[in-house]
Scaffold this active site. Structure first.
Site, PDB file in Angstrom:
ATOM      1  N   TYR A 135     -25.624 -21.569 -11.971  1.00 17.97           N
ATOM      2  CA  TYR A 135     -25.008 -21.937 -10.694  1.00 17.97           C
ATOM      3  C   TYR A 135     -25.898 -21.595  -9.493  1.00 17.97           C
ATOM      4  O   TYR A 135     -25.401 -21.500  -8.369  1.00 17.97           O
ATOM      5  CB  TYR A 135     -23.654 -21.231 -10.543  1.00 17.97           C
ATOM      6  CG  TYR A 135     -22.538 -21.885 -11.315  1.00 17.97           C
ATOM      7  CD1 TYR A 135     -21.706 -22.828 -10.728  1.00 17.97           C
ATOM      8  CD2 TYR A 135     -22.319 -21.577 -12.655  1.00 17.97           C
ATOM      9  CE1 TYR A 135     -20.690 -23.446 -11.432  1.00 17.97           C
ATOM     10  CE2 TYR A 135     -21.308 -22.187 -13.378  1.00 17.97           C
ATOM     11  CZ  TYR A 135     -20.492 -23.119 -12.765  1.00 17.97           C
ATOM     12  OH  TYR A 135     -19.486 -23.733 -13.476  1.00 17.97           O
TER      13      TYR A 135
ATOM     14  N   HIS B 225      -4.048  -2.378 -15.538  1.00 19.01           N
ATOM     15  CA  HIS B 225      -3.263  -1.499 -16.405  1.00 19.01           C
ATOM     16  C   HIS B 225      -1.821  -1.992 -16.481  1.00 19.01           C
ATOM     17  O   HIS B 225      -1.261  -2.462 -15.487  1.00 19.01           O
ATOM     18  CB  HIS B 225      -3.274  -0.068 -15.871  1.00 19.01           C
ATOM     19  CG  HIS B 225      -4.612   0.580 -15.982  1.00 19.01           C
ATOM     20  ND1 HIS B 225      -4.987   1.635 -15.190  1.00 19.01           N
ATOM     21  CD2 HIS B 225      -5.671   0.327 -16.781  1.00 19.01           C
ATOM     22  CE1 HIS B 225      -6.223   2.015 -15.501  1.00 19.01           C
ATOM     23  NE2 HIS B 225      -6.657   1.217 -16.465  1.00 19.01           N
TER      24      HIS B 225
ATOM     25  N   GLY C  83      21.115 -17.085  -3.910  1.00 20.37           N
ATOM     26  CA  GLY C  83      22.365 -17.411  -3.220  1.00 20.37           C
ATOM     27  C   GLY C  83      22.292 -17.075  -1.738  1.00 20.37           C
ATOM     28  O   GLY C  83      22.699 -17.855  -0.878  1.00 20.37           O
TER      29      GLY C  83
ATOM     30  N   ASP D 272      -8.876 -14.002 -23.155  1.00 16.94           N
ATOM     31  CA  ASP D 272      -8.411 -12.629 -23.347  1.00 16.94           C
ATOM     32  C   ASP D 272      -7.634 -12.492 -24.653  1.00 16.94           C
ATOM     33  O   ASP D 272      -7.817 -11.540 -25.414  1.00 16.94           O
ATOM     34  CB  ASP D 272      -7.531 -12.232 -22.159  1.00 16.94           C
ATOM     35  CG  ASP D 272      -6.987 -10.816 -22.273  1.00 16.94           C
ATOM     36  OD1 ASP D 272      -7.798  -9.885 -22.332  1.00 16.94           O
ATOM     37  OD2 ASP D 272      -5.759 -10.650 -22.315  1.00 16.94           O
TER      38      ASP D 272
ATOM     39  N   LYS E 152      19.558 -24.876  -8.971  1.00 17.19           N
ATOM     40  CA  LYS E 152      18.874 -23.752  -8.306  1.00 17.19           C
ATOM     41  C   LYS E 152      17.419 -23.723  -8.753  1.00 17.19           C
ATOM     42  O   LYS E 152      17.080 -24.203  -9.844  1.00 17.19           O
ATOM     43  CB  LYS E 152      19.561 -22.424  -8.674  1.00 17.19           C
ATOM     44  CG  LYS E 152      19.642 -22.209 -10.180  1.00 17.19           C
ATOM     45  CD  LYS E 152      20.597 -21.089 -10.542  1.00 17.19           C
ATOM     46  CE  LYS E 152      20.801 -21.025 -12.060  1.00 17.19           C
ATOM     47  NZ  LYS E 152      21.777 -20.015 -12.459  1.00 17.19           N
TER      48      LYS E 152
ATOM     49  N   VAL F 203      30.911 -23.499 -13.229  1.00 19.78           N
ATOM     50  CA  VAL F 203      32.006 -22.774 -13.883  1.00 19.78           C
ATOM     51  C   VAL F 203      33.014 -22.335 -12.817  1.00 19.78           C
ATOM     52  O   VAL F 203      32.763 -21.380 -12.069  1.00 19.78           O
ATOM     53  CB  VAL F 203      31.479 -21.538 -14.653  1.00 19.78           C
ATOM     54  CG1 VAL F 203      32.633 -20.814 -15.332  1.00 19.78           C
ATOM     55  CG2 VAL F 203      30.415 -21.947 -15.664  1.00 19.78           C
TER      56      VAL F 203
ATOM     57  N   GLY G  47       1.353  19.029   0.323  1.00 22.54           N
ATOM     58  CA  GLY G  47       0.283  20.029   0.413  1.00 22.54           C
ATOM     59  C   GLY G  47      -0.933  19.723  -0.412  1.00 22.54           C
ATOM     60  O   GLY G  47      -1.878  20.521  -0.464  1.00 22.54           O
TER      61      GLY G  47
ATOM     62  N   LYS H 207       0.451  14.161   0.299  1.00 18.53           N
ATOM     63  CA  LYS H 207      -0.126  14.839   1.463  1.00 18.53           C
ATOM     64  C   LYS H 207       0.904  15.756   2.120  1.00 18.53           C
ATOM     65  O   LYS H 207       0.601  16.897   2.491  1.00 18.53           O
ATOM     66  CB  LYS H 207      -0.630  13.792   2.463  1.00 18.53           C
ATOM     67  CG  LYS H 207      -1.428  14.397   3.603  1.00 18.53           C
ATOM     68  CD  LYS H 207      -2.146  13.315   4.410  1.00 18.53           C
ATOM     69  CE  LYS H 207      -3.045  13.967   5.453  1.00 18.53           C
ATOM     70  NZ  LYS H 207      -3.798  12.953   6.224  1.00 18.53           N
TER      71      LYS H 207
ATOM     72  N   PRO I 208      26.053 -26.401 -15.939  1.00 22.93           N
ATOM     73  CA  PRO I 208      27.442 -26.736 -15.611  1.00 22.93           C
ATOM     74  C   PRO I 208      28.016 -25.756 -14.582  1.00 22.93           C
ATOM     75  O   PRO I 208      27.726 -24.560 -14.631  1.00 22.93           O
ATOM     76  CB  PRO I 208      28.172 -26.603 -16.953  1.00 22.93           C
ATOM     77  CG  PRO I 208      27.104 -26.705 -17.989  1.00 22.93           C
ATOM     78  CD  PRO I 208      25.885 -26.109 -17.368  1.00 22.93           C
TER      79      PRO I 208
END
Length: 1092
Positions: free
Chosen positions: A364, A751, A67, A257, A58, A111, A774, A771, A109
């Site tokens: 650049y 975030h 599947g 980072d 898979k 099963v 209200g 909205k 394997p």
């Protein structure tokens, strides 16, 4: 980002390695990975079971429902697997909206089992704890597990038991499998906790008479826990979502980072797109992406990314050049646009970060012009005017169209300009200078009278909040409605002097009677006092090593601002909550593991403490108190009228966007009453409704602004409160992240919490619900200001808000360091240096970066040439310097310098003292004859004296000839050091006139006495003069100046230091005791009689 998906293979590897259960987990480590490069013969050698067992294959690329999609091959032998892979491996496929290439497959394997032996297990994290889901019918047709599965909530810090699992989850499971299932689920949950998983799903889990088999697995781990789990995780690879390639540039930025205290993110969406962004701030980056998509640019949006947290010039340069490199690889028929945007920074020096971007643009400039790139810039924050000026200048000098805007322009207006939806102003308004707060405040632009209200009840006598009562563990305590007042006192954890000074300056312009910071806590130093400014005068604020001491000596403190790092923020926050006087804690650090944050939240709820953060800049209450760097520098405080209260309270996730709200609200209303940035993590310490309900109950607040975000469901609680009438004040709300539903593949925004796990968590769904409930919801962030002004004007018209006159704040002098940064002052430097500069990203020796020094293989001689002579010397000159250092390194223990060093070392002195003792003996009589020899021989040679005349003159004057004579060596027993150097000079120097002259002098002196030879000092001295005069790097005057100022003696000092250090180490190694000179080596000559 915290929760990151891992491959199925990685998840199973963790499970097989670390699960602890009595259940027999089968097929441990029986998996093999297949790519286009896989050699199946080699694979079979590494995994022999592939040849003996039936197999399952898979794709392992974060694809759901494989599947159902026909992407699982079952009950195959290895040849069958190969045939199954042929039409699939490296082929394109569409899954949902995403189209991608199937590259990675997993073989396991097969099963054999019955349908009744398939079960579904899932564990996932929520704010209140971890849910364990179990369904007795697992497999591809499991359906809606949320509706069907049994659920068990394990609260934060609670333990799971097998009895609990059997009772709550396994009621429909077969009796003969309950014991195995219970043990496995308990082991799985403990693994989930220990390895900081945030999501773990097994479907199906097969249980047969032989044990438990994990067939399919999906998992996410909390990447911020890397520093805790590194030893167990190893180096984890986080695969991209299916449909998005893993680009090396993304990995490069992720590496930057990881090595930086700043935040640098890059996701490539469409490398052929014409719209590129370089946005500062996690929240702002989402807003810009939203606006681009709203204006029809989704198909041309090339990237998502952000830089924030005050990256250095070099880091910004590296980030910018990566983006410029990517966008100049393929041309677009319509040209390209680069949007360099951002909200108003709180503490990042905009000019400094723009320097890095400007460097990249200059590098650049030709490709940018060739690809017809137009750049749009909008930014605010500390020193942003200088940053915008520099950016505008680079546009003029390079010829690249660069349009520059500041805080006077709405944040996302440049998107409309870039996409052709609005005109580009010829001359945008010029904002006040960063240094404007030095001027008389009456000259600053004031809020129109119609938009100012009478000050609320902040000046009334303070009502003391009652301390949190002790209650039984687990029970929640009501939290204070008013977090801050003019009398709030705080402790600051961490040596954050700039943030503290910013708080004190804010206090001063708010006309507080005394500073809001009572003390600082810093465990890494002893107790002391730190100097700060209060207006014009200096004050001292105590710094404590121990938190308990700080709390005891400052009982009026009820706020702690925690600047601890992500590694220590949890412990320091938990310690803080032991003190009942603390009612509010702000946690600034980003990257705290979610499991730790949830423990903080639980403890805070039990004690009635309000948590702001983590991953926040904090909050601000105009006229009263601000947390750390919130609100930026004083120019922004004044421009946004944050020195006095307004009528509008807001709550946001993003710190940068909270400052943008300060700007929008100050321009459209009478200003901010209070604002809080709750932080960008999935589980902020306090949520939107905590603050919105406080604002509802605060008389001074007349309207509320909420800037929500994709991810989570907290905004729905606001909807509910509005519908139930709990919130009656007008609420203007907008959730950012509307672009997410338009992307083909999942994008994790800046975030950690900005990711929708289900349809209800999308920004579009939440805006719609708000909205309908209200709330006042704009069509886009672009229109947020218009909706705010509409609601505000309506409140003024109804008399709810009563305008009042503006009150000018007191002026605050600018710090010297910031004034210098702005180029407003000049001051004579105390020192001047021209040999080395350590201020940039790279150490520079006489103009040459240290990396270039090593690339050029200058060696020690070349480095000395740079630092001593500010020249890159020829190779032979560098070699000669190194030879001089080698031959002068040592001359045995008997000479005075070595003797002194040895005596000192044996007296127990340290290396520096012993070395100094030896160096102090160097002078004209020992080792210091290089300069004197060079001067004497040069003067004689330059004046045209014959060698014999020179010798006779020195004899007549009664002076020794420096560099001539040796105690041991003679014409018959030559000094090999001299011979080696002399041969090198003759072979490599362009000219050796002075050496030749000295050798003629030697012939005369040795004819009188055989030991009056040219010694090593003399040879180095005269040869160095020849080098300086003839190597081509110096004028005659420069060469003579180096001799005059004593440069040549430095060669002997540097060389002999090596020997002295050697003698010191030798004596220590030999463990020699205190030296005492023997009596028999001293001639005692005393007077025979001494009269009194």
């Amino acid at each position: 980002m915290s929760a990151k998906a891992i491959s199925e293979q990685t998840g199973k590897e963790f499970l097989y390695k670390f699960i602890s259960t009595s259940a027999a987990v089968q097929n441990r480590f029986h998996y093999a990975s297949v790519t286009a490069e896989t050699d199946f013969d080699q694979l079979a050698q590494e995994h022999p079971w592939l040849l003996t067992e039936k197999l399952v294959v898979k794709p392992d690329q974060l694809i759901k429902r494989r599947g159902k999609l026909g992407l699982v091959g079952v009950n195959l032998d290895l040849n069958g697997v190969k045939e199954w892979l042929k039409p699939r491996l490296m082929k394109e496929m569409t899954v949902g909206k995403a189209r991608g290439v199937l590259k990675n497959f997993l073989i396991e394997p097969f099963v054999p089992h019955k349908q009744a032996e398939e079960f579904y297990v899932c564990i996932y994290a929520t704010r209140e704890g971890d849910y364990v889901l179990f369904h007795h019918e697992g497999g591809v047709d499991v359906g809606d597990v949320d509706a069907k599965a049994q659920k068990l909530l394990i609260g934060v810090d609670e333990k799971i038991s097998e009895d609990q699992v059997k009772k709550e989850l396994l009621t429909k499971a077969p009796n003969d499998k309950k014991a195995v299932l219970a043990s496995f689920i308990v082991g799985l949950f403990n693994l989930y906790e220990d390895l900081f998983f945030t999501y773990l799903e097994i479907n199906p889990l097969v249980v047969t008479k032989n044990g438990a088999y994990v067939l399919d697995m999906a998992a996410k781990i909390d990447a911020t826990a890397d520093y805790i789990c590194k030893s167990k995780w190893g180096d984890v690879e986080f695969p991209p979502p299916f449909g998005r390639e893993a680009y090396p540039e993304e990995a490069y930025i992720a590496d930057l980072d990881a090595k930086s205290g700043a935040s640098l993110k890059l996701t490539l969406l469409n490398p052929r797109g014409r719209i590129w962004t370089m946005v500062a701030g996690g929240g702002a980056s989402v807003v810009y992406s939203d606006t681009i998509c709203d204006l029809g640019g989704v198909d041309e949006l090339a990237n998502y990314g952000e830089y924030s947290g005050a990256p250095s010039e070099q880091q910004t340069y590296d980030y910018a050049k990566t983006i410029l490199s990517l966008m100049t690889r393929e041309k677009h028929p319509d040209g390209k646009v680069l949007i360099i945007g951002g909200s108003i920074a709180n503490f990042t020096n905009v000019a400094a970060t723009f320097k890095g971007i400007v460097r990249a643009i200059k590098d650049y400039q030709e490709p940018l012009k060739e690809h017809e790139v137009t750049i749009f810039v909008r930014r605010g924050g500390p020193n942003y005017q200088e940053g915008l000026r520099v950016m505008g200048e680079v546009g003029k000098t390079t010829g690249i169209p660069i349009h520059v805007f500041g805080t006077e322009t709405h944040m996302t207006a440049i998107v409309g300009m870039a996409l052709g939806h609005r005109p580009i102003p010829n001359q945008p308004p010029v904002a006040a200078h960063t240094a404007n707060f030095l001027l008389n405040s009456s000259s600053s632009t004031s809020t129109p009278t119609s938009r100012r209200k009478a000050p609320p009840s902040e000046n009334k006598p303070r009502v003391e909040s009652s301390p949190a009562k002790k209650v039984k563990t687990g029970a929640a305590v009501a939290k204070a409605t008013t977090l801050f007042s003019k009398h709030t006192k705080a402790l600051v954890w961490g040596m954050q002097t700039r943030a503290v000074q910013g708080m004190l300056d804010f206090d001063y312009v708010c006309s507080r009677n005394e500073p809001s910071v009572s003390a600082m806590i810093y465990p890494f130093t002893g107790d002391h006092k730190q100097k700060f400014y209060w207006g014009h005068k200096e004050i001292l604020i105590p710094v404590y090593k121990n938190m308990g001491d700080a709390m005891k000596k400052h009982p009026d403190v009820d706020v702690l601002i925690n600047f601890a790092s992500l590694r220590s923020a949890f412990e320091s926050t938990m310690e803080t909550m032991q003190y009942p006087q603390i009612q509010t804690i702000a946690i600034i650090a980003e990257g705290i593991p979610e499991a730790h944050t949830r423990k903080i939240i639980k403890a805070a709820d039990e004690k009635g403490i309000t948590i702001i953060g983590p991953a926040t800049v904090g909050g601000i209450k105009p006229g009263c108190f601000k947390i750390g760097n919130t609100g930026g520098m004083l120019d922004n405080i004044l421009a946004s009228k944050l020195y006095r209260p307004g009528s509008v309270a807001y709550v946001s996730r993003s710190g940068g966007m909270s400052n943008e709200l300060n700007n929008i609200i100050s321009r459209t209303t009478d200003g901010v009453f209070e604002g809080v940035a709750i932080g960008g993590d999935r589980y902020p310490g306090s949520v939107f409704t905590d603050h919105v309900l406080r604002y509802q109950d605060t008389p001074g607040v007349k309207m509320i602004v909420v800037l929500g975000e994709i991810g989570g469901t907290e905004e729905y609680k606001i909807c509910q409160a509005i519908k139930q009438g709990r919130i009656t004040k007008p609420v203007v709300c907008w959730c950012i992240g509307t672009c997410a539903t338009m992307f083909a593949s999942e994008v994790q925004f800046g975030h950690a919490g900005a990711c929708a796990n289900q349809a209800s968590e999308t920004a579009v769904a939440k805006n719609k619900a708000l909205k309908e409930a209200g709330a006042f919801v704009p069509k886009s962030f672009d229109e947020l200001g218009e909706v705010i002004i509409s609601v505000y004007d309506d409140l003024v018209a109804k008399g709810v808000i009563q305008p009042a006159e503006e009150v000018p704040p007191p002026t605050v002098p600018m710090d010297y360091s910031w004034a210098r940064e702005l180029g407003m002052i000049r001051k004579p430097a105390s020192f001047m240096t021209s040999i080395c500069d350590e201020r940039g990203q790279e150490l520079i020796y006489a103009g040459m970066p240290i990396t270039e020094v090593f690339k050029s293989e200058l060696g020690l001689g070349g480095t000395l040439g740079l630092l001593w002579f500010q020249r890159r010397l020829p190779r032979y000159a560098c070699q000669f310097i190194e030879m001089c250092l080698m031959v002068t390194a040592d001359h045995g223990p008997a000479v005075s310098g070595a003797h002194n060093t040895i005596v000192c070392a044996r007296a127990g002195k340290d290396l520096i003292s012993s070395l100094t003792s030896g160096l102090l003996t160097i002078g004209d009589r020992f080792g210091g004859a290089l300069d004197a020899a060079a001067k004497q021989f040069s003067k004689a040679f330059d004046s045209g004296m014959l060698p014999m005349e020179f010798v006779n003159k020195m004899k007549k004057d009664g002076k020794l000839i420096m560099g001539i004579g040796h105690r041991v060596k003679s014409i018959n027993n030559p000094d090999m050091r001299v011979q080696i150097l002399k041969d090198f000079v003759k072979q490599h120097f362009p000219s050796s006139q002075l050496l030749d002259y000295a050798l003629e002098v030697e012939k005369i002196t040795t004819s009188k006495k055989p030991n009056l030879i040219l010694n090593v000092d003399g040879l180095i001295g005269v040869a160095f003069v020849d080098l300086l005069r003839t190597c081509g790097g110096f004028t005659r005057d420069e060469a003579d100046e180096f001799v005059e100022i004593g440069a040549l003696n430095g060669i002997f000092v540097l060389g002999r230091s090596m020997g002295f250090i050697g003698h010191y180490l030798d004596q220590k190694r030999l463990k020699q005791g205190l030296y005492r000179h023997p009596w028999d080596d001293i001639s005692y000559v005393l007077p025979e009689h001494m009269s009194m």
